[in-house]
Design an enzyme around this catalytic site. Structure first.
Site, PDB file in Angstrom:
ATOM      1  N   LYS A  55       0.867  -1.191   0.000  1.00 31.93           N
ATOM      2  CA  LYS A  55       0.000   0.000   0.000  1.00 31.93           C
ATOM      3  C   LYS A  55       0.905   1.243   0.000  1.00 31.93           C
ATOM      4  CE  LYS A  55      -3.594   2.678   0.735  1.00 31.93           C
ATOM      5  NZ  LYS A  55      -4.649   2.921  -0.263  1.00 31.93           N
ATOM      6  N   ASN A  83     -13.412   4.165  -5.053  1.00 34.13           N
ATOM      7  CA  ASN A  83     -12.939   4.471  -3.702  1.00 34.13           C
ATOM      8  C   ASN A  83     -12.431   5.893  -3.625  1.00 34.13           C
ATOM      9  OD1 ASN A  83      -9.731   4.649  -3.143  1.00 34.13           O
ATOM     10  ND2 ASN A  83     -10.133   3.512  -5.027  1.00 34.13           N
ATOM     11  N   CYS A 144      -2.837   7.993  -8.473  1.00 34.53           N
ATOM     12  CA  CYS A 144      -4.048   8.173  -7.665  1.00 34.53           C
ATOM     13  C   CYS A 144      -4.826   9.412  -8.127  1.00 34.53           C
ATOM     14  CB  CYS A 144      -3.678   8.293  -6.199  1.00 34.53           C
ATOM     15  SG  CYS A 144      -5.140   8.359  -5.163  1.00 34.53           S
ATOM     16  N   LYS A 182       3.881   3.604 -11.905  1.00 35.25           N
ATOM     17  CA  LYS A 182       2.465   3.254 -12.039  1.00 35.25           C
ATOM     18  C   LYS A 182       1.714   4.415 -12.674  1.00 35.25           C
ATOM     19  CE  LYS A 182      -1.495   1.319  -9.636  1.00 35.25           C
ATOM     20  NZ  LYS A 182      -1.941   0.647  -8.414  1.00 35.25           N
ATOM     21  N   CYS A 351     -31.388 -22.873 -29.527  1.00 39.01           N
ATOM     22  CA  CYS A 351     -32.206 -21.663 -29.361  1.00 39.01           C
ATOM     23  C   CYS A 351     -33.370 -21.932 -28.414  1.00 39.01           C
ATOM     24  CB  CYS A 351     -32.736 -21.216 -30.726  1.00 39.01           C
ATOM     25  SG  CYS A 351     -33.950 -19.892 -30.611  1.00 39.01           S
ATOM     26  N   CYS A 354     -36.224 -16.915 -27.044  1.00 35.28           N
ATOM     27  CA  CYS A 354     -36.488 -15.687 -26.283  1.00 35.28           C
ATOM     28  C   CYS A 354     -36.653 -14.486 -27.202  1.00 35.28           C
ATOM     29  CB  CYS A 354     -35.365 -15.423 -25.282  1.00 35.28           C
ATOM     30  SG  CYS A 354     -33.800 -15.022 -26.085  1.00 35.28           S
ATOM     31  N   CYS A 357     -32.543 -11.609 -29.700  1.00 33.79           N
ATOM     32  CA  CYS A 357     -31.733 -11.272 -30.876  1.00 33.79           C
ATOM     33  C   CYS A 357     -32.558 -10.467 -31.878  1.00 33.79           C
ATOM     34  CB  CYS A 357     -31.199 -12.546 -31.539  1.00 33.79           C
ATOM     35  SG  CYS A 357     -32.485 -13.729 -31.967  1.00 33.79           S
ATOM     36  N   CYS A 361     -31.685  -6.748 -33.062  1.00 33.98           N
ATOM     37  CA  CYS A 361     -31.345  -6.463 -34.452  1.00 33.98           C
ATOM     38  C   CYS A 361     -32.325  -5.443 -35.047  1.00 33.98           C
ATOM     39  CB  CYS A 361     -31.340  -7.751 -35.269  1.00 33.98           C
ATOM     40  SG  CYS A 361     -30.732  -7.465 -36.951  1.00 33.98           S
ATOM     41  N   CYS A 390     -22.574  -7.686 -37.262  1.00 37.09           N
ATOM     42  CA  CYS A 390     -22.129  -6.747 -36.220  1.00 37.09           C
ATOM     43  C   CYS A 390     -21.888  -7.415 -34.876  1.00 37.09           C
ATOM     44  CB  CYS A 390     -23.143  -5.619 -36.071  1.00 37.09           C
ATOM     45  SG  CYS A 390     -24.693  -6.141 -35.302  1.00 37.09           S
ATOM     46  N   CYS A 393     -26.562  -9.573 -32.037  1.00 35.96           N
ATOM     47  CA  CYS A 393     -27.448 -10.676 -31.658  1.00 35.96           C
ATOM     48  C   CYS A 393     -26.693 -11.709 -30.834  1.00 35.96           C
ATOM     49  CB  CYS A 393     -28.062 -11.322 -32.900  1.00 35.96           C
ATOM     50  SG  CYS A 393     -26.831 -11.865 -34.099  1.00 35.96           S
ATOM     51  N   CYS A 397     -27.766 -12.879 -27.011  1.00 32.48           N
ATOM     52  CA  CYS A 397     -28.304 -14.239 -26.873  1.00 32.48           C
ATOM     53  C   CYS A 397     -27.889 -14.840 -25.530  1.00 32.48           C
ATOM     54  CB  CYS A 397     -27.811 -15.141 -28.008  1.00 32.48           C
ATOM     55  SG  CYS A 397     -28.420 -16.833 -27.835  1.00 32.48           S
TER      56      CYS A 397
HETATM   57  C1  LIG Z   1      -9.659   1.043  -2.030  1.00 28.61           C
HETATM   58  C2  LIG Z   1      -8.542   1.196  -2.995  1.00 28.61           C
HETATM   59  C3  LIG Z   1      -7.351   1.769  -2.602  1.00 28.61           C
HETATM   60  C4  LIG Z   1      -6.303   1.911  -3.492  1.00 28.61           C
HETATM   61  N1  LIG Z   1      -5.138   2.433  -3.058  1.00 28.61           N
HETATM   62  C5  LIG Z   1      -4.094   2.529  -3.906  1.00 28.61           C
HETATM   63  C6  LIG Z   1      -2.834   2.999  -3.459  1.00 28.61           C
HETATM   64  O1  LIG Z   1      -2.653   3.327  -2.304  1.00 28.61           O
HETATM   65  N2  LIG Z   1      -1.834   3.062  -4.350  1.00 28.61           N
HETATM   66  C7  LIG Z   1      -1.978   2.677  -5.638  1.00 28.61           C
HETATM   67  O2  LIG Z   1      -1.021   2.733  -6.400  1.00 28.61           O
HETATM   68  N3  LIG Z   1      -3.151   2.230  -6.104  1.00 28.61           N
HETATM   69  C8  LIG Z   1      -4.208   2.143  -5.262  1.00 28.61           C
HETATM   70  N4  LIG Z   1      -5.393   1.633  -5.719  1.00 28.61           N
HETATM   71  C9  LIG Z   1      -5.518   1.218  -7.124  1.00 28.61           C
HETATM   72  C10 LIG Z   1      -5.248  -0.281  -7.302  1.00 28.61           C
HETATM   73  O3  LIG Z   1      -3.936  -0.605  -6.926  1.00 28.61           O
HETATM   74  C11 LIG Z   1      -5.456  -0.719  -8.759  1.00 28.61           C
HETATM   75  O4  LIG Z   1      -4.550  -0.042  -9.574  1.00 28.61           O
HETATM   76  C12 LIG Z   1      -6.856  -0.481  -9.270  1.00 28.61           C
HETATM   77  O5  LIG Z   1      -7.802  -0.735  -8.256  1.00 28.61           O
HETATM   78  C13 LIG Z   1      -7.198  -1.331 -10.499  1.00 28.61           C
HETATM   79  O6  LIG Z   1      -7.160  -2.703 -10.235  1.00 28.61           O
HETATM   80  P1  LIG Z   1      -8.461  -3.624  -9.900  1.00 28.61           P
HETATM   81  O7  LIG Z   1      -9.436  -3.440 -11.002  1.00 28.61           O
HETATM   82  O8  LIG Z   1      -7.921  -5.012  -9.778  1.00 28.61           O
HETATM   83  O9  LIG Z   1      -9.005  -3.125  -8.613  1.00 28.61           O
HETATM   84  C14 LIG Z   1      -6.456   1.490  -4.823  1.00 28.61           C
HETATM   85  C15 LIG Z   1      -7.660   0.910  -5.237  1.00 28.61           C
HETATM   86  C16 LIG Z   1      -8.685   0.750  -4.328  1.00 28.61           C
HETATM   87  C17 LIG Z   1      -9.961   0.100  -4.768  1.00 28.61           C
HETATM   88  S1  SF4 Z   2     -31.403 -14.636 -28.640  1.00 32.57           S
HETATM   89 FE1  SF4 Z   2     -30.585 -16.716 -28.921  1.00 32.57          FE
HETATM   90  S2  SF4 Z   2     -32.009 -18.021 -27.812  1.00 32.57           S
HETATM   91 FE2  SF4 Z   2     -33.050 -16.068 -28.034  1.00 32.57          FE
HETATM   92  S3  SF4 Z   2     -34.258 -16.329 -29.946  1.00 32.57           S
HETATM   93 FE3  SF4 Z   2     -32.306 -15.418 -30.548  1.00 32.57          FE
HETATM   94  S4  SF4 Z   2     -31.021 -17.174 -31.082  1.00 32.57           S
HETATM   95 FE4  SF4 Z   2     -32.755 -17.983 -29.923  1.00 32.57          FE
END
Ligand SMILES: Cc1cc2nc3c(=O)[nH]c(=O)nc-3n(C[C@H](O)[C@H](O)[C@H](O)COP(=O)(O)O)c2cc1C
Ligand code: SF4
Ligand SMILES: Cc1cc2nc3c(=O)[nH]c(=O)nc-3n(C[C@H](O)[C@H](O)[C@H](O)COP(=O)(O)OP(=O)(O)OC[C@H]3O[C@@H](n4cnc5c(N)ncnc54)[C@H](O)[C@@H]3O)c2cc1C
Ligand code: SF4
Ligand code: SF4
Lengths: 434, 434
Positions: A55, A83, A144, A182, A351, A354, A357, A361, A390, A393, A397
């Site tokens: 930390k 956070n 941060c 970082k 299928c 439902c 899709c 579409c 694209c 769907c 699904c």
């Molecule tokens: C509660 C919290 C506290 C954090 N404190 C720090 C910190 O003190 N230093 C830091 O470099 N990153 C901090 N981070 C960022 C995390 O290290 C990390 O980069 C970020 O959460 C993305 O990763 P994740 O998606 O796995 O959470 C913090 C994240 C959270 C959620």
């Molecule tokens: S979304 Fe999937 S399960 Fe639903 S009707 Fe279309 S093909 Fe069938």
């Protein structure tokens, strides 16, 4: 289906090297609450984590209460997490003593100390103390996005390539162990920031830190979340929802020819599959915060086993066999083949009728899925002559594997936009553009 | 091990609880909350790490999932089908507290373990030879679990089984709509792949091999001989054809053919789980009239309520507070004379009646056969072997587990006790105390 760990089967070597920081496996705790203290990190190592980024240390701060918020989806809590907490609130002496104890008991695990201070003198001192305590590496927290940046640290540094380069330079001047920078994702393009760290002499980068966010608003009290009295503030977003953003930033640096530094990938990693994706896009190690906060250190058992099984399945014996392997498959839009054509195919056996899709579409794509002519049959019909391929769907699904996107042999040779503009290559007729 | 005959009456039965498809398994796995200190684990006599194996199904690490299961319970595939999960793990799933359907733990366990067995995945290796040797009496679940664990520690093992086939009641006693003998045998063949489990079938101890000979040959013995033949009812006509012990009849039905074509009315006498199975088996084989005859009330029956509910759905009738007093017929059973009982289970004068019946299966318990090891001088309690911690009997070299100790529980209990006795023996071997 993954191969199991068979007796007599040679397990792959998971040893990871990120800019000279060696760990028995690529799974590290990110600098955050799960890596707040020695006792926690030792439990994490016992559970199987290969490394931990402590930390962030700096001048200990005072945190607010409350400090986290989250969005859930479909019964799952914490798909996105936010956070407003700051760096360590514990005395530096305590942290350094515990770092020393952890390194003494776990000499082969990687302990990386995350740092955030202001002046050159402060950097010099805190680096010295971190190394004295036994740090295997340093991570400079330039990421941060709340609280610390207003004080001229964290993302305030990460958003300014010049300051980033200067402070990285100081750290490299004082440090004997490898230095990772970082990076913050709160920038338009990550590359100048990665390159600044490189110019400063960094041994590698870690990314991403959290993304500036407001997680929600209480519509009864009108106060955004998380609430602190009758106020709130913007915080940092993380968790599985940020993974695509993190993957993109990781890949952007990994494919940048001038960069070529090791990357420790972070952001929304919840299981071994996510970790593999980061590694395929160039991460030598991966860091996890939110999923550990939600589920505990124990998730690492499956991460290790899943990674090993996947590597054995693919015939990889060490991490370098696949780190960055997807980078050659990541190109500019202008190089994509415009004559490549897919259409949606519905498997009538799986299928469930439902018709999600069809509505997707109809309203969200190109109006080419229609009801079956026989009203008794609920399996819809794709008009392939109109389908633009694209994927919408397939995405809606609910039945895995029911809709597949099948390539069409349309007889047109490959032609990208660049080929078309530069060499006049022929493009196939547009579909769905009437 | 002798092979099963192809033609067995049990093969007409389909799974009462059908297997999950891969899609169903993933949807169900993702519903699990991955509880900490999970109540489902505590409710499992073998303490399988349920949240962990379920999470691994969710991440696609099916091999790791199966390994987690077999690590605790080497008959994990059988148990997945036959455990009374309603009163064990599933009954304690926290979702019950929320009024949400609990996780289908048994079906998920079956998905992972069946996949492992079908794919031939192996997870366990025999330890380096310790030179120590254990003889196991009986080849049922208790002995198999003990033998497998002893092999993992590197001890030599020999199973002495009086029948021609391994698996005990798990092979020849379980209702075929839960587990057929071929699936039970497949799992045993799979676990035998650890190598070095010597099996001597057709050896009844101590008749064919004396205790002295066994003690001379082995460093320790494990008693896993289960229970004896069905308890009989000493009633007039009890030796007529058509009056049979239920467990004996079930064994014939599972391992060979029983002819029920001429049976119009079958009675099953008893109120325990063997009786619950027998009535459903008779229905499943096509017997038109099947009645349960029990001396107590419906509420007082020791058979599981969920089993009786299914029996009723399948058309089984019941005569509560009823006791047979004579079997009638000349060449074979034609009718059964019964008397009604009052609350204190005393016959009510003048309440006698006769019901037509051409088959009567007696399911009032199995004999406790602990006496067969009387020659060893170990303490017994009403025919059950008395054990202390780790399954050690009053003879320091003799251990025991399973039905011969408990007087009749479930396969999962026998597996836990066999495994734990192996762990206790191993500790004593290593300390040089055995
Ligand atoms: C509660 C919290 C506290 C954090 N404190 C720090 C910190 O003190 N230093 C830091 O470099 N990153 C901090 N981070 C960022 C995390 O290290 C990390 O980069 C970020 O959460 C993305 O990763 P994740 O998606 O796995 O959470 C913090 C994240 C959270 C959620
Ligand atoms: S979304 Fe999937 S399960 Fe639903 S009707 Fe279309 S093909 Fe069938
Ligand atoms: C009809 C019936 C249905 C059941 N259904 C279920 C169910 O659905 N789910 C569940 O979990 N449990 C069920 N059980 C209980 C379960 O089968 C037992 O608890 C379990 O098999 C006990 O294992 P064991 O190893 O102690 O003994 P057993 O399975 O009885 O095995 C003992 C073995 O020892 C052998 N043996 C006996 N005497 C000697 C000797 N003198 N020398 C050598 N070998 C000997 C026997 O041939 C046998 O193979 C059922 C039991 C019965 C009777
Ligand atoms: S998680 Fe623990 S510290 Fe946080 S609010 Fe809940 S009880 Fe308090
Ligand atoms: S109690 Fe239910 S939800 Fe919790 S871990 Fe066990 S199966 Fe999953």
């Amino acid at each position: 289906m993954l191969s199991p760990t068979k007796p007599g089967f040679k397990k792959p070597d998971l040893t990871s090297n990120t800019g000279g920081i060696i760990s028995p496996n690529p799974f590290w705790l990110a600098s955050a609450p799960p890596a707040n203290s020695g006792g926690q990190i030792m439990r994490a190592f016992d559970a199987g984590w290969g490394g931990a980024v402590w930390k962030t240390l700096g001048q200990p701060i005072q945190n607010v209460s409350s400090r986290f918020g989250a969005v859930g989806w479909n019964g799952r809590n914490g798909v996105g997490f936010n956070n407003i907490e700051l760096i360590t609130d514990r005395p530096l002496e305590t942290n350094f003593r515990e770092i020393y104890e952890v390194k003494k008991r776990y000499p082969n695990h990687a302990v990386i100390v995350s740092l955030m201070v202001e002046t050159r003198e402060e950097w010099k001192e805190i680096i010295q103390r971190s190394e004295d305590a036994g740090a295997d590496g340093l991570e400079l927290n330039f990421g941060c996005p709340h609280g610390m940046c207003e004080r001229g640290m964290g993302s305030a540094v990460g958003q300014e390539p010049k300051i980033n380069e200067r402070i990285t330079g100081w750290a490299k001047e004082f440090a004997k162990v490898p230095v990772l920078v970082k990076l913050t994702p709160n920038v338009g393009d990550i590359r100048p920031h990665g390159l600044a760290a490189k110019r400063g002499g960094a041994d590698g980068v870690s990314l991403i830190n959290t993304i500036k966010s407001i997680i929600g608003v209480d519509i009864d009290t009108f106060v955004p979340q998380p609430i602190v009295g009758n106020l709130s503030t913007n915080g940092g977003y993380c968790g599985v929802a940020v993974r695509p953003i993190a993957l993109h930033m990781c890949a952007s640096l990994a494919r940048e020819p001038d960069f070529r530094l090791p990357i420790s990938g972070i952001g929304g990693i919840a299981n071994w599959r996510d970790a593999v994706e980061f590694m395929l896009l160039g991460s030598s190690s991966v860091q996890v915060c939110t999923e550990v906060m939600l589920k505990g250190y124990r998730i690492v058992e499956d991460m290790i086993q899943g990674l090993e099984g996947w590597m054995m399945d693919k015939g990889f014996t060490k991490l370098d066999d696949f780190v960055g392997k997807s980078i050659p498959h990541y190109s500019e839009w202008g190089d994509l083949d415009l004559n490549y054509e897919t259409v949606a195919k519905i498997n009538p056996v799986s299928c469930i009728g439902c018709q999600l899709c069809m509505v997707a579409c109809d309203d969200g794509a190109h109006q080419c899925i229609h009801p079956n002519a026989d009203a008794a049959i609920r399996v819809p019909v794709v008009d392939e002559s109109e389908c633009v391929g694209c994927n919408l769907c397939q995405i809606v699904c609910p039945v895995q594997g029911c809709i597949t996107m099948e390539p069409v042999a349309n007889g047109f040779p490959t032609a990208s936009w660049n080929d078309h503009v530069e060499h006049g290559k022929v493009l196939r007729p547009k579909k769905g553009a009437h | 091990m002798s092979v099963l005959p192809e033609n067995r009456s049990e093969t007409v039965f389909k799974d009462f609880k059908p297997a999950l498809t891969a899609k169903q398994a993933i949807v169900e796995a993702n519903r699990c909350l991955y509880c900490a200190d999970a109540p489902c684990i505590k409710a499992c006599p073998t303490s399988i790490n349920i949240p962990e194996f379920i999470r691994k199904i969710g991440t696609g690490n099916v091999a790791g999932s199966a390994k987690t299961i077999f690590e605790s319970n080497v008959l994990g595939s059988s148990c997945a089908r036959i455990c009374p999960v309603e009163v064990l793990c599933v009954g304690d799933c926290v979702y019950n507290e929320m009024g949400v359907p609990p996780i289908e733990i048994g079906k998920l366990q079956r998905y992972a373990t069946d996949t492992a067995i079908a794919e031939g995945w192996e997870f366990f290796e025999a330890g380096p030879d310790t030179g120590k040797s254990v003889g196991l009496i009986g080849g049922g679940p208790a002995s198999l679990a003990a033998a497998h664990r002893l092999r993992r520690f590197g001890h030599r093992v020999t199973i002495y089984e009086s029948r021609q086939i391994l698996g005990g009641l798990n092979t020849y006693g379980i209702a075929p709509y839960k587990l057929r003998a071929d699936a039970a045998v497949d799992e045993i063949e799979w676990l035998m792949k650890i190598g070095g489990i010597e099996v001597k079938t057709g050896v009844s101890v101590p008749v064919d091999l004396s205790w002295d000979a066994l003690l001379a040959k082995h460093d320790a013995l494990f008693m896993g001989f289960g229970l004896g033949p069905d308890s009989a009812m000493a009633l007039p006509g009890g030796d007529l054809a058509g009056v049979e012990g239920a467990v004996e009849w079930i064994e014939r039905m599972k391992l060979g053919l029983v002819d029920v074509s001429s049976i119009r009315h079958a009675l099953v006498i008893g109120g325990g789980n063997t009786a619950m199975d027998a009535v459903r088996e008779l229905c499943g084989l096509g017997v038109q009239n099947v009645s349960l005859v029990y001396r107590g009330t419906e509420a007082a029956m020791s058979g599981y309520a969920h089993e009786w509910t299914e029996a009723k759905n399948e058309g089984v009738a019941a005569l509560w507070q009823t006791l047979p007093v004579a079997f009638e017929g000349t060449s074979g059973l034609c009718a059964t004379r019964c008397v009604r009982l009052d609350e204190a289970k005393r016959p009510i004068a003048g309440s006698e009646f006769t019901i037509p019946s051409d088959l009567a299966l007696i399911a009032i318990g199995q004999a406790k056969i602990g006496d067969l090891c009387a020659g060893l001088g170990i303490a017994l309690d009403t025919g059950k072997v008395v054990v202390g911690p780790g399954g050690q009997t009053t003879h320091p070299k003799v251990f025991a587990g399973g039905d011969c100790v408990s007087g009749g529980q479930e396969v999962v209990n026998a597996v836990a006790e066999g495994r734990d006795a192996a762990i206790a023996m191993d500790a004593l071997f290593r300390e040089g105390r055995l």
